[in-house]
Design an enzyme around this catalytic site. Structure first.
Site, mmCIF file in Angstrom:
data_model
loop_
_atom_site.group_PDB
_atom_site.id
_atom_site.type_symbol
_atom_site.label_atom_id
_atom_site.label_comp_id
_atom_site.label_asym_id
_atom_site.label_seq_id
_atom_site.Cartn_x
_atom_site.Cartn_y
_atom_site.Cartn_z
ATOM 1 N N GLY A 1 28.926 35.784 43.338
ATOM 2 C CA GLY A 1 29.465 37.063 42.857
ATOM 3 C C GLY A 1 28.906 37.378 41.478
ATOM 4 O O GLY A 1 29.532 38.065 40.678
ATOM 5 N N TYR B 1 31.600 42.450 38.082
ATOM 6 C CA TYR B 1 32.133 42.815 36.764
ATOM 7 C C TYR B 1 32.347 41.570 35.899
ATOM 8 O O TYR B 1 31.901 41.501 34.759
ATOM 9 C CB TYR B 1 33.449 43.571 36.957
ATOM 10 C CG TYR B 1 34.072 44.051 35.680
ATOM 11 C CD1 TYR B 1 33.469 45.047 34.926
ATOM 12 C CD2 TYR B 1 35.270 43.501 35.220
ATOM 13 C CE1 TYR B 1 34.044 45.490 33.745
ATOM 14 C CE2 TYR B 1 35.847 43.944 34.042
ATOM 15 C CZ TYR B 1 35.234 44.932 33.303
ATOM 16 O OH TYR B 1 35.807 45.359 32.127
ATOM 17 N N ARG C 1 22.606 37.397 47.636
ATOM 18 C CA ARG C 1 22.972 37.697 49.030
ATOM 19 C C ARG C 1 22.007 38.735 49.616
ATOM 20 O O ARG C 1 21.795 39.789 49.001
ATOM 21 C CB ARG C 1 24.401 38.249 49.111
ATOM 22 C CG ARG C 1 25.468 37.264 48.699
ATOM 23 C CD ARG C 1 26.875 37.844 48.865
ATOM 24 N NE ARG C 1 27.085 39.075 48.127
ATOM 25 C CZ ARG C 1 27.399 40.243 48.684
ATOM 26 N NH1 ARG C 1 27.522 40.356 49.990
ATOM 27 N NH2 ARG C 1 27.579 41.312 47.934
ATOM 28 N N LYS D 1 45.098 34.415 47.163
ATOM 29 C CA LYS D 1 44.583 33.399 46.231
ATOM 30 C C LYS D 1 45.275 32.049 46.468
ATOM 31 O O LYS D 1 44.659 30.992 46.338
ATOM 32 C CB LYS D 1 44.727 33.879 44.783
ATOM 33 C CG LYS D 1 43.712 34.996 44.451
ATOM 34 C CD LYS D 1 43.773 35.506 43.022
ATOM 35 C CE LYS D 1 42.658 36.538 42.794
ATOM 36 N NZ LYS D 1 42.661 37.151 41.463
ATOM 37 N N HIS E 1 50.893 45.446 40.622
ATOM 38 C CA HIS E 1 50.458 44.505 39.582
ATOM 39 C C HIS E 1 50.914 44.999 38.203
ATOM 40 O O HIS E 1 51.427 44.220 37.393
ATOM 41 C CB HIS E 1 48.939 44.333 39.592
ATOM 42 C CG HIS E 1 48.439 43.664 40.837
ATOM 43 N ND1 HIS E 1 47.115 43.412 41.066
ATOM 44 C CD2 HIS E 1 49.091 43.195 41.941
ATOM 45 C CE1 HIS E 1 46.972 42.810 42.235
ATOM 46 N NE2 HIS E 1 48.151 42.676 42.789
#
Ligand SMILES: NC(=O)c1ccc[n+]([C@@H]2O[C@H](COP(=O)([O-])OP(=O)(O)OC[C@H]3O[C@@H](n4cnc5c(N)ncnc54)[C@H](OP(=O)(O)O)[C@@H]3O)[C@@H](O)[C@H]2O)c1
Length: 312
Positions: free
Chosen positions: A10, A14, A35, A138, A270
């Site tokens: 990744g 960001y 990727r 998660k 959140h």
């Protein structure tokens, strides 16, 4: 001690791009997954090439090709995954289960840092729907890591400054107004704001540190534990002007979820837990966890005021 070799997955994201930068800056041999699915995304390809110029090695690999993941993992000691997990952008947290399998099969990894970097999901068992999906997913990944006996570090980074400070802690805003602000409730709940580059620097510090093995590392820079009102005051001081203030009650905030898209509802939940319940700062760190600014006082973290100067 020789520094670990690091694979970042990744890496064009960001947070991921900051992790690559921090890993190189701290002298780690750094590998970044490339990727094939990014295809002709010129920004990503150019970013990967710039990592290469700075000394990183690009490793071809895909979540659609398990063996490519195993081969990538075999190259390194430490794997850090920063795959997306923000619904308004993209949420791919469970893809990491394939990575966990690859790490188990490869058998060489001394530390795995899954894509966490936010609220500690282990503390969010009572979170509201639909926002709890982030924490639940998660936790599914954590369970797989622990059942696989994979050495880990979980980084609980609290609020990315760009999302929260940029919008004066108001969901849906990433630039601060010079006129008005809506306080969430009384605006007095404390949250914790961290410059994303600092998150990356602290994260890389943990990877060869025995004190962080199989632990959660909370990033709580002491000067950055502030309420929304305090953040607004800092902004007002910077622009030399007082903002008009209104507030939204907890009940109205929750009622406002109705009619929003699923992705927006997840984000709003959140904000609810952070800004109305103070879920980030309303507990003491126990003996089973550690705090990054105490472990690494040599990192001169960015204060909220310093961070907000960019918006003036
Ligand atoms: N605490 C906070 O305030 C806060 C805020 C935002 C995010 N977070 C957390 O930080 C972590 C990273 O988030 P982020 O915003 O940095 O992520 P992001 O930029 O949205 O995405 C990161 C990377 O995920 C990879 N990715 C996306 N879709 C994929 C797919 N279908 N298959 C494989 N890889 C895919 C891409 O990697 P490539 O480089 O390979 O293309 C992308 O660059 C997440 O766990 C998130 O929950 C926390």
């Amino acid at each position: 001690m020789e520094k670990s070799k690091v694979l970042i997955i990744g890496g064009t994201g960001y947070l991921g791009k900051r992790l690559v930068k921090a890993s190189l800056a701290q002298g780690h041999e750094t590998y970044v997954l490339h990727r094939p699915e990014i295809g002709v995304d010129i920004d990503k390809v150019q970013l990967l090439l710039s990592f290469k110029e700075q000394g990183a090695q690009l490793v071809p690999g895909s979540f659609n090709d398990y063996h490519s993941l195993v081969n990538a993992v075999k190259l390194v000691d430490v794997v850090i995954c920063a795959i997306s997990g923000v619904h308004i952008r993209s949420h791919q947290i469970l893809l990491q289960l394939k990575l966990v399998d690859a790490i188990k099969e490869a058998g060489n990894v001394k530390r795995f840092l899954p894509s966490e970097f936010g609220t500690d999901p282990a503390r969010m068992g009572d979170a509201l729907e639909p926002g709890r999906v982030t924490f639940d997913d998660k936790m599914v990944v954590r369970k797989a890591i622990q059942e696989g006996n994979i050495p880990f570090t979980y980084v609980s980074a609290n609020c990315f400054a760009g999302y929260f400070l940029g919008g004066l802690c108001q969901p849906g805003f990433i630039l601060p107004s010079r006129d008005s602000v809506t306080l969430l409730g009384d605006g007095n709940q404390k949250a914790i704001y961290v410059d994303e580059d600092d998150i990356a620097m602290y994260t890389i510090k943990t990877i060869d540190d025995p004190r962080t093995l199989n632990k959660t590392v909370y990033i709580r820079p002491p000067k950055n534990i502030l309420s929304q009102r305090e953040v607004v005051q800092i902004w007002e001081k910077l622009i030399g002007k007082e903002l008009r203030k209104s507030s939204i009650s907890k009940e109205d905030f929750l009622a406002s979820l109705k009619g929003q898209s699923y992705a927006q509802q997840v984000g709003l939940v959140h904000y609810y837990h952070v800004c109305y319940e103070g879920c980030l700062a309303n507990f003491e760190i126990g003996n089973d966890a550690v705090e990054a600014s105490q472990l690494y006082p040599e990192i001169k973290y960015t204060t909220v005021e310093e961070y907000m100067k960019r918006y003036v």
